[in-house]
Design an enzyme around this catalytic site. Structure first.
Site, PDB file in Angstrom:
ATOM      1  N   ARG A  60       0.824  -1.212   0.000  1.00  0.00           N
ATOM      2  CA  ARG A  60       0.000   0.000   0.000  1.00  0.00           C
ATOM      3  C   ARG A  60       0.858   1.261   0.000  1.00  0.00           C
ATOM      4  NH1 ARG A  60      -2.933   2.563   4.494  1.00  0.00           N
ATOM      5  NH2 ARG A  60      -4.829   3.570   3.724  1.00  0.00           N
ATOM      6  N   HIS A  64       0.356   4.503  -2.462  1.00  0.00           N
ATOM      7  CA  HIS A  64       0.126   5.857  -1.957  1.00  0.00           C
ATOM      8  C   HIS A  64       1.284   6.795  -2.281  1.00  0.00           C
ATOM      9  CE1 HIS A  64      -3.391   5.116   1.025  1.00  0.00           C
ATOM     10  NE2 HIS A  64      -3.478   4.325  -0.023  1.00  0.00           N
ATOM     11  N   ASN A  92      -3.620   8.543   4.910  1.00  0.00           N
ATOM     12  CA  ASN A  92      -2.471   7.861   5.521  1.00  0.00           C
ATOM     13  C   ASN A  92      -2.458   7.904   7.048  1.00  0.00           C
ATOM     14  OD1 ASN A  92      -1.378   7.311   2.945  1.00  0.00           O
ATOM     15  ND2 ASN A  92      -0.391   9.321   2.877  1.00  0.00           N
ATOM     16  N   HIS A 191      -6.273  -5.457  -2.813  1.00  0.00           N
ATOM     17  CA  HIS A 191      -7.035  -5.604  -1.576  1.00  0.00           C
ATOM     18  C   HIS A 191      -7.376  -7.066  -1.278  1.00  0.00           C
ATOM     19  CE1 HIS A 191      -8.595  -1.161  -1.222  1.00  0.00           C
ATOM     20  NE2 HIS A 191      -7.310  -1.302  -0.966  1.00  0.00           N
TER      21      HIS A 191
END
Length: 316
Positions: A60, A64, A92, A191
């Protein structure tokens, strides 16, 4: 995996024609730090052995990072007197994690090859290694990114996809960084591993209709309308630490944990892709590997731009 060798060979061939920004190469460190990949792989394996969840967390981090001014390692920077960290941006804050694993790997690389391997490249490599360790596909990671000297908290708030997004929001968010509709559906498949906090899915399980009623009631007991904000539940309730196609099978069954996930299967144009990946794991793996290469090529700093940070948490 039966499809392993096939999709790897396809990626080696397709990798020659993928559009890249700057001069990235899978062999970038072959002479300057020949053991870089093995050092990173060993570090990722140790981190996941210590805490199974951390592989999903570092995957992740790469996402990001790339969605904010490109794949430049900016998400790793702490606050300074000159800028506020992206770590405290809404997507975050109290959510992004795995920074200690990155620190440990960076320290090992600095000991072996001082000032050579960028933090941005570390994020790209550890994302791939985590997926492989969880049982997912592999791909040739293009390397040669350099690190930003600053962070952009406002951009992190503006451009990182949110759990509350609908299909239009998601599509635009990926388009903003040059990724396609298919990339969006495929990369959401990340995911299939990891956990999410109650606060990120509370509205979906209590207010939405595009969710299996029995599944919603089960989740509501874990995540009521108030309280239990930090309760963690698997993004893929079937195999939370196995990289597979269960994420898509869950969506077809209306058992997506996040609103943004279930939006991919809600009577819209994403349905057919979700069905394809739910029925053919090899197809998902091939597509995921190619989309990860494309995402890793979002506006990297190369050449004399940026720097090679000695400590991923602060500019040199």
């Amino acid at each position: 995996m039966a499809c392993g060798k096939l999709y790897f060979l396809i990626l080696v061939i397709l990798g020659l024609s993928l559009k890249v920004y700057g001069k990235l190469s899978p062999n970038f460190y072959s002479s300057t730090c020949p053991n870089a990949l093995s050092i990173v792989e060993k570090g990722v394996k140790a981190a996941i052995k210590n805490e199974a969840r951390v592989g999903a967390s570092i995957l992740r981090l790469h996402f990001h990072d790339c969605f904010v001014n490109g794949c430049d390692g900016s998400i790793l920077l702490d606050d300074t007197a000159n800028f506020r960290s992206e770590k405290t941006a809404a997507p975050n804050n109290n959510s992004a994690r795995g920074f200690e694993a990155v620190d440990h790997i960076k320290a090992k690389l600095e000991k072996a090859c001082p000032g050579v391997v960028s933090c941005a490249d570390i994020l790209a490599i550890i994302a791939r290694d985590a997926v492989v360790i969880y049982g997912g596909p592999t791909w040739k990671v293009k390397l040669g990114r350099r690190d930003s000297r600053t962070a952009n908290r406002s951009a992190a708030n503006a451009f990182i996809p949110q759990p509350s997004f609908n299909l239009s929001n998601l599509t635009q968010s990926f388009a903003n960084v040059g990724l396609s509709f298919k990339d969006m559906v495929v990369l959401s498949g990340g995911h299939t591993v990891g956990l999410a906090r109650c606060t990120t899915f509370r509205s979906h399980i209590h207010n939405n209709t595009n969710i299996n009623s029995g599944f919603a009631k089960y989740l509501q007991r874990k995540c009521p309308t108030s309280g239990n904000d930090n309760v963690l539940l698997p993004l893929d309730y079937q195999t939370k630490y196995t990289f597979d196609d269960k994420y898509y099978k869950n969506l077809v069954a209306k058992k997506g944990l996040l609103h943004s996930d279930q939006e991919l299967y809600n009577g819209n144009k994403a349905d057919s892709l979700v069905q394809d990946y739910a029925m053919d794991q090899c197809k998902f793996f091939k597509a995921f590997a190619k989309s990860m290469i494309r995402m890793g090529n979002i506006k990297p700093l190369t050449g004399s731009n940026g720097e090679i940070r000695l400590n991923c948490r602060k500019p040199n």
